[in-house]
Design an enzyme around this catalytic site. Sequence first.
Site, PDB file in Angstrom:
ATOM      1  N   LEU A  71      13.748  48.258   7.686  1.00  0.00           N
ATOM      2  CA  LEU A  71      14.227  49.335   8.542  1.00  0.00           C
ATOM      3  C   LEU A  71      14.776  48.716   9.822  1.00  0.00           C
ATOM      4  O   LEU A  71      14.017  48.276  10.685  1.00  0.00           O
ATOM      5  CB  LEU A  71      13.097  50.307   8.872  1.00  0.00           C
ATOM      6  N   HIS A  72      16.086  48.675   9.931  1.00  0.00           N
ATOM      7  CA  HIS A  72      16.723  48.017  11.069  1.00  0.00           C
ATOM      8  C   HIS A  72      16.726  48.897  12.321  1.00  0.00           C
ATOM      9  O   HIS A  72      16.109  48.550  13.333  1.00  0.00           O
ATOM     10  CB  HIS A  72      18.149  47.603  10.705  1.00  0.00           C
ATOM     11  N   ASP A  73      17.421  50.010  12.267  1.00  0.00           N
ATOM     12  CA  ASP A  73      17.567  50.863  13.450  1.00  0.00           C
ATOM     13  C   ASP A  73      16.233  51.374  13.989  1.00  0.00           C
ATOM     14  O   ASP A  73      16.042  51.424  15.209  1.00  0.00           O
ATOM     15  CB  ASP A  73      18.511  52.024  13.164  1.00  0.00           C
ATOM     16  N   THR A  90      13.685  42.566  11.830  1.00  0.00           N
ATOM     17  CA  THR A  90      13.647  43.793  11.028  1.00  0.00           C
ATOM     18  C   THR A  90      13.191  43.524   9.598  1.00  0.00           C
ATOM     19  O   THR A  90      12.698  44.433   8.932  1.00  0.00           O
ATOM     20  CB  THR A  90      14.999  44.520  11.036  1.00  0.00           C
TER      21      THR A  90
END
Length: 128
Positions: free
Chosen positions: A56-58, A11
Site C-alpha cells: 500500500l503506497h499512498d 511501502t
Amino acid sequence: RPVVFATLELTAQALATPARIAAWRTLGRGQSLQKACDIQATVRPSRRLGGIGAPLHDPCAVAWLIRPDLFTTRACSVRMDLGPGPGRGRTVIDRWGRTGDPLNATVLETVDADRLFDLLGQRLALLP
C-alpha cells in the site's frame, strides 16, 4: 517546506495480506470498509515481495501525516538525477553521507505495518 520521502522500499513493508484484509472485515459492516476489503482482495500479491501481499503506497504517505510515530526516519541528502542517460529522473538518496551533500530531506525507513493496518482499518470503519 520539509521534504519527506516514502520510498518503494518503505511501502514494501506495508503488505495487504489476506490475514490483514480478514482482520479489517471484522471491524464493521460499513460500505466503505467492505468495499476497501473487496478491492484489496482482488489485487494480486507482489511476486517481487514474496507473493504474500500487495504493498500500500499512498496510505503510507497519508499515515505519516496522521501518525508519524509508526515510522522510523533518517535525515538524508536527496537529489534527482537530471543528467542524460537511463538514470535521468531517478531519485538518488544518500543514506550514508557518502556525497557530503547537505541533508535536505527526511526518508521514511521502516513502518510498523501491523499498527499501520490497525490505523487504516479503524479509519475505514468510521466511514459509512
